[in-house]
Design an enzyme around this catalytic site. Structure first.
Site, mmCIF file in Angstrom:
data_model
loop_
_atom_site.group_PDB
_atom_site.id
_atom_site.type_symbol
_atom_site.label_atom_id
_atom_site.label_comp_id
_atom_site.label_asym_id
_atom_site.label_seq_id
_atom_site.Cartn_x
_atom_site.Cartn_y
_atom_site.Cartn_z
ATOM 1 N N SER A 182 -59.679 35.805 55.824
ATOM 2 C CA SER A 182 -58.406 35.197 56.208
ATOM 3 C C SER A 182 -58.428 34.531 57.576
ATOM 4 O O SER A 182 -57.583 33.694 57.851
ATOM 5 C CB SER A 182 -57.283 36.229 56.147
ATOM 6 O OG SER A 182 -57.654 37.428 56.765
ATOM 7 N N HIS A 210 -56.432 34.816 49.603
ATOM 8 C CA HIS A 210 -56.402 33.419 50.041
ATOM 9 C C HIS A 210 -57.090 32.482 49.048
ATOM 10 O O HIS A 210 -57.048 31.267 49.220
ATOM 11 C CB HIS A 210 -57.068 33.263 51.409
ATOM 12 C CG HIS A 210 -56.306 33.954 52.492
ATOM 13 N ND1 HIS A 210 -55.232 33.386 53.119
ATOM 14 C CD2 HIS A 210 -56.447 35.192 53.022
ATOM 15 C CE1 HIS A 210 -54.747 34.230 54.010
ATOM 16 N NE2 HIS A 210 -55.464 35.337 53.972
ATOM 17 N N LYS A 241 -49.087 33.685 48.580
ATOM 18 C CA LYS A 241 -49.731 32.582 49.300
ATOM 19 C C LYS A 241 -49.736 31.331 48.408
ATOM 20 O O LYS A 241 -48.714 30.698 48.289
ATOM 21 C CB LYS A 241 -51.091 33.037 49.796
ATOM 22 C CG LYS A 241 -50.837 34.045 50.936
ATOM 23 C CD LYS A 241 -51.992 34.799 51.452
ATOM 24 C CE LYS A 241 -51.463 35.765 52.522
ATOM 25 N NZ LYS A 241 -52.383 36.829 52.839
HETATM 26 C C1 LIG Z 1 -51.960 38.180 53.223
HETATM 27 C C2 LIG Z 1 -53.063 39.057 52.764
HETATM 28 C C3 LIG Z 1 -52.802 40.217 52.043
HETATM 29 C C4 LIG Z 1 -51.405 40.729 51.861
HETATM 30 O O1 LIG Z 1 -50.711 40.012 50.917
HETATM 31 P P1 LIG Z 1 -49.111 39.995 50.994
HETATM 32 O O2 LIG Z 1 -48.729 39.638 49.617
HETATM 33 O O3 LIG Z 1 -48.759 38.978 52.010
HETATM 34 O O4 LIG Z 1 -48.680 41.372 51.390
HETATM 35 C C5 LIG Z 1 -53.863 40.927 51.534
HETATM 36 N N1 LIG Z 1 -55.143 40.529 51.758
HETATM 37 C C6 LIG Z 1 -55.429 39.437 52.482
HETATM 38 C C7 LIG Z 1 -56.846 39.057 52.682
HETATM 39 C C8 LIG Z 1 -54.405 38.683 53.022
HETATM 40 O O5 LIG Z 1 -54.677 37.628 53.769
#
Ligand SMILES: *Cc1c(COP(=O)(O)O)cnc(C)c1O
Length: 387
Positions: A182, A210, A241
């Site tokens: 990320s 992602h 996302k």
């Molecule tokens: C954003 C993210 C999450 C969490 O997801 P949400 O639905 O926003 O709680 C989990 N793993 C990674 C790698 C992330 O970037």
């Protein structure tokens, strides 16, 4: 006068401020979009994970509006009691079909999916191997599980191999990794990790938060891109996302999903998300299937932007995706450059400790399909001047 037992917080916050590490909320006015209003500022937003530009797509909002009269709003109870709605079931069937797995399970967030899945798969006496750059939710899941946690240097599968050889004999073994990291925007060596999982009798869990909707011929993520989906036992994705909605999911075998329903504490002890939320995710999955141009264009533009940044002398580290960090090192430098960009109408958030290790501050450009060529040119022009 009695001392406020929370008075220590002021000192801690002051200390953060002195190190340039104090964070403050900014408030967005209006939808999450390429052109965004944040507090009293308006400009181009390179700080969201809305990679396919779906968060503000009217088709998602319409799907929610259409679902509301029949479903109402609140989830009302844990899925195991009365919270699991017909639309959740539909979304789970659809996610399993999308991922090509037997089953899928929807959580209220990706964070909950990660933390709750790791803690359900391993426990005391087991061992979990985690990449040092894994997302916080994976690390918290490892801690929560009370398994023996072995962190390996980022993407260093050879070190992991030795680590696994040394810890033979533990009851259950699990490797967890982000598919697409990320902050650095680079990909995990999934074929190597799948080899190691097989060689050392371990489960392999990949968090595609992602990469879902962006990577792979059908947008299923890095495991699809690397043709290792059959060898990944636990796939995690997020609906928040690229899918433009909210929630997380796990996809895998029927037995895995049955186990999570029985043992994943954030699933069992948390209220189900509103059913209408599932309608938005279903609409987004249709768009994902029907408009592959979004992910293709996004990755093409990301490649071009990375190339142009290199040519202007910026260091984007190992990025190979729509997540493009500009590595700067000092926190001060990251804050200053971010402020300069902001003055020029561009929001590129600074990333600093504890999100990244001390001395590794950066700006993180999150490229989205909704960014036009003109917007990207504007970013490049300002960055060239700032170099
Ligand atoms: C954003 C993210 C999450 C969490 O997801 P949400 O639905 O926003 O709680 C989990 N793993 C990674 C790698 C992330 O970037």
């Amino acid at each position: 006068m009695p001392i406020d037992p929370l008075a220590w917080i002021d000192e801690e916050l002051d200390s953060l401020a002195k190190q340039d590490l104090r964070r403050r909320l900014v408030t967005r006015v209006g939808p999450q979009a390429a052109l965004t209003e944040l507090d009293a500022w308006r400009g181009i937003n390179f700080g969201s994970n809305d990679y396919l530009g779906l968060a503000a797509d009217p088709r998602l909002a319409q799907a929610v509006a259409d679902a509301l009269p029949a479903e109402g709003w609140g989830g009302g109870a844990s899925p195991l009691l009365t919270g699991h709605a017909r639309l959740h079931g539909e979304l789970e069937a659809r996610l399993a079909e999308f991922e090509g797995t037997e089953a899928a399970l929807v959580f209220s967030s990706g964070f909950a999916a990660n933390a709750g899945t790791i803690a359900a798969l391993v426990g005391q006496g087991d061992v979990v191997f985690t990449d040092r750059k894994n997302h916080a939710s994976l690390l918290d899941g490892c801690r929560l599980s009370r398994a023996d946690v072995r962190a390996y240097p980022h993407n260093d599968w050879q070190r992991l191999d030795r680590l696994m050889a040394k810890t033979a004999g533990n009851r259950r073994r699990l490797i967890v990794t982000d598919g697409l990291f990320s902050m650095d925007g680079d990909l995990a060596p999934l074929q190597r990790l799948a080899d190691l999982a097989e060689r050392h009798d371990a489960m392999l869990m990949v968090d595609e938060a992602h990469a879902t909707g962006v990577f792979g011929p059908s947008g299923r993520g890095v495991a699809e891109l690397d043709s290792v989906e059959d060898r990944v036992h636990v796939r995690v994705g997020t609906l928040s996302k690229a899918i433009g909605s909210i929630g997380g999911f796990v996809a895998g075998s029927r037995r895995l999903i049955d186990w999570l329903i029985n043992r994943s504490r954030p699933y069992i002890f948390s209220t189900a998300p509103p059913a209408a939320v599932a309608a938005a995710a279903l609409a987004a999955l249709d768009i994902l299937r029907d408009e592959p141009v979004r992910r293709h264009t996004l990755l093409d533009r990301a490649n071009e932007l990375r190339r142009a940044l290199h040519e202007s002398g910026w260091n984007t580290g190992p990025s190979a995706s729509q997540i493009i960090p500009i590595l700067l090192g000092s926190t001060r430098r990251a804050l200053d450059l971010s402020a300069e960009l902001r003055d020029q109408g561009l929001h590129v958030p600074p990333i600093r400790f504890p999100t990244v290790p001390k001395g590794e501050a950066c700006l993180r450009i999150s490229l989205c399909y909704s960014h036009t060529d003109e917007m990207i040119d504007q970013l490049l022009t300002v960055l060239r001047r700032a170099r």
